[in-house]
Design an enzyme around this catalytic site. Structure first.
Site, PDB file in Angstrom:
ATOM      1  CB  SER A 134      -5.016  -6.036   6.167  1.00 53.55           C
ATOM      2  OG  SER A 134      -5.976  -6.488   5.245  1.00 53.55           O
ATOM      3  CE1 TYR A 135      -1.202  -9.534  -0.499  1.00 51.19           C
ATOM      4  CE2 TYR A 135       0.838  -8.688   0.443  1.00 51.19           C
ATOM      5  CZ  TYR A 135       0.176  -9.431  -0.520  1.00 51.19           C
ATOM      6  OH  TYR A 135       0.900 -10.095  -1.489  1.00 51.19           O
ATOM      7  CD1 TRP A 151      -7.284  -5.079  -0.747  1.00 52.66           C
ATOM      8  CD2 TRP A 151      -6.849  -6.739  -2.191  1.00 52.66           C
ATOM      9  NE1 TRP A 151      -5.963  -5.442  -0.584  1.00 52.66           N
ATOM     10  CE2 TRP A 151      -5.669  -6.452  -1.453  1.00 52.66           C
ATOM     11  CE3 TRP A 151      -6.821  -7.746  -3.150  1.00 52.66           C
ATOM     12  CZ2 TRP A 151      -4.476  -7.150  -1.654  1.00 52.66           C
ATOM     13  CZ3 TRP A 151      -5.626  -8.442  -3.358  1.00 52.66           C
ATOM     14  CH2 TRP A 151      -4.477  -8.142  -2.620  1.00 52.66           C
ATOM     15  CE1 TYR A 174      -3.487  -2.646   0.246  1.00 58.42           C
ATOM     16  CE2 TYR A 174      -2.598  -3.203   2.402  1.00 58.42           C
ATOM     17  CZ  TYR A 174      -3.434  -3.486   1.344  1.00 58.42           C
ATOM     18  OH  TYR A 174      -4.225  -4.608   1.383  1.00 58.42           O
ATOM     19  CG  HIS A 177      -9.819  -4.774   7.886  1.00 56.09           C
ATOM     20  ND1 HIS A 177      -9.531  -6.085   8.209  1.00 56.09           N
ATOM     21  CD2 HIS A 177      -8.951  -4.434   6.887  1.00 56.09           C
ATOM     22  CE1 HIS A 177      -8.541  -6.516   7.439  1.00 56.09           C
ATOM     23  NE2 HIS A 177      -8.168  -5.534   6.636  1.00 56.09           N
ATOM     24  CG  ASP A 192     -10.929  -7.902  10.919  1.00 58.68           C
ATOM     25  OD1 ASP A 192     -11.064  -7.373   9.794  1.00 58.68           O
ATOM     26  OD2 ASP A 192     -10.065  -8.756  11.177  1.00 58.68           O
TER      27      ASP A 192
END
Length: 548
Positions: free
Chosen positions: A111-112, A156, A42, A268, A233
């Protein structure tokens, strides 16, 4: 506290010659220090990353923030999750060899960034000492047991479709999600995405997907881990699962005892607001989370005996009472798993029907039926982008629909705590060869506000497993076990427990088109006639983790 020095735009060479870009934040000292690695798709130089780098460096850590392969200023091609384990290994071992690192490396990220920590741990970097994965995604089909990605996953993929984050706010997502067939939904977004289409070649758990799995391999990960997520989340299911898996399966006793879990009233994007939607969980909802991370790293990267070992391993926020509580294990050992049975006189359709809940097992009762029409799916309440999927939303308006079965208990006379994994056992039949059943657990407030707590679904072709699809015989009655994820909530006096059953939750999940055809490739849609049974032979129920 240290002054901070920076090194911008560094290049780290991976084993295949690809160079990835990194920024480094260091305390202004001549001594080597422990290093925390964050690898992100990101953008490494965003304000939150800079602020986090300055914060940790001022406290004696190096923070290395890296653009993953194919993103930002890094070379190569971005293919989500594939190759991230080896790139993580190479990054950690490179950092450990630098003069500014004392050889102790940890990982951090959400997250990722959380899931690729797990994939990296499976490659066993010799200098990796501890991990802090936040809101980590699960293995394929754990969060979306549908065989195909949820429509909102396209949002996404749009975000990461080029080297820098793309603007997802200019796309009419509601129109895009309605597009059929699913496989060409990228066209509706205005951007061709080969990675989206590739997913439709693998509509069950196979070796292609297993290459990105980690939740069946906790026995290979011998590390302290601080697990962090929120009850709302949209990838919540993975974090308690990972904590429990590591607590029981990590190869050494020291690793099993060094797992820590924090679950807050968050979505999240954890620990950023006391509010979600219409609900305010109070000032206690926010904690000094970064200091908790720091103490964890101080223990495992610096070797400080700072009391982390002696503390309870779990901190959970109990909604309803809106307070934190420390616990010793997950699920809680004192849990009383309690079956709450569905009842009606055959007309549980909508909140104006006769559906009820009670502890009494059903006897001779007529089942409840509805028509599931994929052209008019039951909505899952959410903002249109995938930044946050759902929350403690009010489903009272959704419960006006006749294709939603609503079962509501009597007003409670005393508090009832439900904390842990929630499961439904649903006896059902369908006129279709394949369809979906969704179950949601709600708290109905005295003023009618119907708060979603947790939910789950099953695609009936996968009722024997994501690797064993099988169409069902129309109108045959089967028992479906539905994982409804987790919650930690106290139903207050005057509130009522509510369960809703439907066959869609759109756009969180794609619409089952009821045809039994290969998933995602067809525009054809058929309606299905659904029946939920609750009698002595078919005692449909939701199983609640009641805390005495």
């Amino acid at each position: 506290m240290f002054k901070v020095k920076n090194r911008w735009g560094m290049r780290i060479t991976m084993r295949d010659g690809i160079r990835v870009a990194a920024d480094l934040y260091l305390p202004d000292t001549e001594q080597a220090v422990p290093v925390i690695v964050m690898r992100t798709p990101y953008g490494r130089s965003t304000d939150p990353n800079v602020e986090q780098g300055l914060w940790f460096a001022a406290r004696g850590y190096g923070l290395l923030v890296v653009d993953v392969r194919g993103r930002g200023d890094s070379e190569g091609t971005f293919v989500p999750y594939r190759g991230e384990g080896l790139d993580g290994y190479d990054t950690i071992e490179w950092a450990a060899a630098q003069s500014w690192c004392d050889g102790n490396v940890g990982t951090l990220g959400a997250s990722y960034l959380g899931k690729i920590q797990w994939l990296t741990a499976l490659t066993h970097p010799s200098h990796l000492r501890a991990m802090v994965p936040i809101v980590s995604p699960s293995d394929p089909f754990v969060e979306w047991p549908t065989g195909v990605p949820g429509p909102m996953h396209l949002c996404w993929q749009f975000l990461v479709a080029d080297r820098v984050p793309q603007n997802i706010n200019r796309v009419p997502w509601e129109q895009v999600y309605a597009h059929l067939p699913l496989v060409t939904m990228d066209e509706a977004s205005g951007r061709e995405m080969p990675l989206w289409r590739e997913l439709f070649h693998h509509c069950q758990l196979d070796d292609w997907w297993r290459a990105t799995c980690y939740q069946d391999r906790f026995r290979e990960i011998d590390l302290p881990v601080l697990h962090i997520s929120g009850w709302y989340d949209d990838e919540q299911i993975g974090t308690p699962l990972n904590f429990s898996g590591m607590t029981h399966q990590a190869p050494s006793e020291s690793a099993r005892k060094s797992q820590r879990l924090i679950m807050g009233p968050w979505g999240h994007n954890v620990n950023t607001s006391t509010r979600m939607g219409d609900l305010d969980f109070g000032q206690a909802a926010l904690m000094d989370l970064r200091s908790r991370e720091l103490r964890f790293f101080d223990r495992w990267l610096k070797g400080q005996r700072n009391g982390v070992d002696e503390e309870h391993p779990i901190s959970i926020f109990i909604m309803g009472k809106n307070r934190w509580r420390e616990e010793a294990e997950w699920p809680l050992a004192r849990t009383v798993y309690t079956s709450v049975y569905l009842h009606s006189r055959g007309n549980a359709n909508s909140r104006f029907g006769d559906g009820t809940l009670s502890l009494a097992e059903p006897e001779a009762e007529k089942g409840d039926s509805y028509v599931y029409n994929p052209w008019r799916p039951v909505p899952f309440l959410t903002e249109p982008t995938s930044l946050q999927i759902g929350g403690p939303d009010d489903y009272s308006a959704i419960h006006r629909r006749d294709d939603v079965l609503v079962y509501t208990g009597e007003p409670l006379t005393q508090e009832l705590e439900v904390t842990g994994p929630v499961k439904a056992c649903l006896y059902a039949s369908t006129s279709a060869p394949d369809t979906d059943f969704m179950v949601q657990l709600h708290d109905v407030w005295p003023d009618g506000y119907t708060q979603r707590l947790c939910d789950g679904m099953i695609r009936v072709r996968f009722s024997k497993g994501m690797d064993a699809p099988e169409l069902v015989e129309p109108d045959s009655i089967r028992c479906y076990e539905i994982n409804c994820w987790n919650t930690a909530h106290v139903f207050l006096p005057g509130h009522r427990i509510c369960v809703h059953v439907a066959s869609s939750a759109f756009p969180k999940y794609d619409r089952n088109q009821n045809t039994g055809e290969p998933l995602g490739l067809s525009e054809r849609i058929e309606a299905a006639f659904q029946t939920i049974y609750h009698d002595a032979e078919h005692p449909s129920a939701i199983i609640l983790p009641v805390i005495p």
